[in-house]
Design a protein around this motif. Structure first.
Motif, PDB file in Angstrom:
ATOM      1  N   ASN A 234       7.153   5.620  -8.051  1.00  0.00           N
ATOM      2  CA  ASN A 234       7.255   4.994  -6.734  1.00  0.00           C
ATOM      3  C   ASN A 234       6.103   4.022  -6.465  1.00  0.00           C
ATOM      4  O   ASN A 234       5.043   4.136  -7.057  1.00  0.00           O
ATOM      5  N   PHE A 235       6.340   3.101  -5.518  1.00  0.00           N
ATOM      6  CA  PHE A 235       5.277   2.173  -5.126  1.00  0.00           C
ATOM      7  C   PHE A 235       4.478   2.726  -3.950  1.00  0.00           C
ATOM      8  O   PHE A 235       4.120   2.009  -3.039  1.00  0.00           O
ATOM      9  N   THR A 236       4.250   4.031  -3.992  1.00  0.00           N
ATOM     10  CA  THR A 236       3.336   4.669  -3.039  1.00  0.00           C
ATOM     11  C   THR A 236       1.951   4.694  -3.682  1.00  0.00           C
ATOM     12  O   THR A 236       1.815   4.387  -4.869  1.00  0.00           O
ATOM     13  N   ASN A 237       0.950   5.092  -2.914  1.00  0.00           N
ATOM     14  CA  ASN A 237      -0.391   5.173  -3.488  1.00  0.00           C
ATOM     15  C   ASN A 237      -0.423   6.088  -4.701  1.00  0.00           C
ATOM     16  O   ASN A 237      -0.964   5.746  -5.745  1.00  0.00           O
ATOM     17  N   GLU A 238       0.194   7.272  -4.555  1.00  0.00           N
ATOM     18  CA  GLU A 238       0.153   8.236  -5.656  1.00  0.00           C
ATOM     19  C   GLU A 238       0.984   7.771  -6.845  1.00  0.00           C
ATOM     20  O   GLU A 238       0.593   7.955  -7.992  1.00  0.00           O
ATOM     21  N   GLY A 239       2.150   7.155  -6.546  1.00  0.00           N
ATOM     22  CA  GLY A 239       2.985   6.638  -7.628  1.00  0.00           C
ATOM     23  C   GLY A 239       2.288   5.528  -8.391  1.00  0.00           C
ATOM     24  O   GLY A 239       2.359   5.448  -9.622  1.00  0.00           O
TER      25      GLY A 239
END
Lengths: 203, 203
Positions: free
Chosen positions: A149-154
């Protein structure tokens, strides 16, 4: 009235407590679920209990892609129609299903079953990066496509995997960021638009 | 890629389907719950399955108040400290618990376990109104206090019960509507304020 005067059903209380293991279910929801099951859908509750036990007994992880399966190697990994030179890394089985729905990828997968999250105590081993490394370097794989994902964690997970694989000489790519299909600039968030500008393509 | 190339775990699919019996749980949530249980909390899933089966085996309805209990008659109905001349009618066990928390009611209860809802096929018998009638007319009860919700269905249910009991000469009352404690007129909705004006009390 003393608290002990309240009618108590220990089995009901245990069920409410047990329902709290479900993600996103707080005390009020758990109570509502328990009432609903006991009052309106005892057959459904029984079915749920049996399905839980059945799944716990039969569902395990594919030895190749780490996705859920009931076999040693899952159907996708066993398929002769897939291209073993491409390996797409996703966070969850749901993400894998989304990529499959595009009908535009015919390679293999590796499912992390999570993402790096040091604050939650999720490290590289917890998302099977040792197995991913072995898989990516065993010879057949030519390119690893990171579709976290394009989240911080991803993003952090993709960065970590890219570093790990590049240092072993594996070709790594990341799926593209940008304005989504049908997206109107006016309603796209500034971060996405900024990325779309930075990663513009020559025409 | 053909749909059949997707890795399938029949036990997983059955679990996702079974989780849909929970109120408010759609396909996406059910999938997320199943992944979470199988990936991160198998002990919790096992506990949930056992709690469901335990509750289905042990939890039933009190013969007097209709609340959940593990006995023939629940602890509250068996208590010698309660006033049998007052009968408070509530929709759910959660509502009963809220009334108990006020410490201002020492009578008995009848739990409808629902409300009249013709559109959903819930009629008088489904919420035990035949048993409520028997209970309210058996002699000991002097007054029935209707504490159903102030929703459309709760109001309709209260109206129906009031008609039913009054025609048998039972004294019936309804808990008060009005501006809530600490409520500021500016932020109270017009309907509530209108009711509070209509039902004003002489001082």
């Amino acid at each position: 009235m003393a608290k002990d005067a309240l009618p108590s059903a220990e089995g009901l209380e245990r069920l409410v407590a047990a329902l709290r293991v479900l993600p996103g279910v707080g005390p009020k929801s758990a109570q509502r679920m328990a009432y609903h099951l006991l009052q309106r859908d005892r057959a459904g509750a029984d079915q749920l209990a049996m399905s839980l036990q059945h799944a716990l007994r039969t569902v395990r992880h594919c030895a190749k892609c780490n996705n859920f399966t009931e076999d040693e190697i899952c159907a996708l990994c066993n398929s002769s129609r897939r291209d073993g030179s491409m390996l797409c890394v996703v966070e969850t089985p749901a993400d894998l299903a989304m990529v499959e729905q595009t009908l535009s990828f015919s390679g293999m997968y590796f499912v992390l079953m999570g993402r790096l999250s040091p604050l939650d105590g999720v490290g590289p081993r917890d998302i099977g990066l040792d197995r991913l490394l072995a898989r990516a370097t065993e010879g057949e794989v030519q390119e690893v496509i990171l579709a976290t994902n394009f989240t911080n964690e991803g993003e952090a997970t993709a960065h970590y995997i890219a570093e790990m694989l590049r240092s072993r000489g594996v070709r790594v790519s990341r799926i593209a960021r940008g304005v989504p299909l049908g997206g109107e600039l006016e309603y796209v968030d500034a971060g996405t638009l900024s990325q779309a500008l930075t990663e513009r393509r020559a025409l």
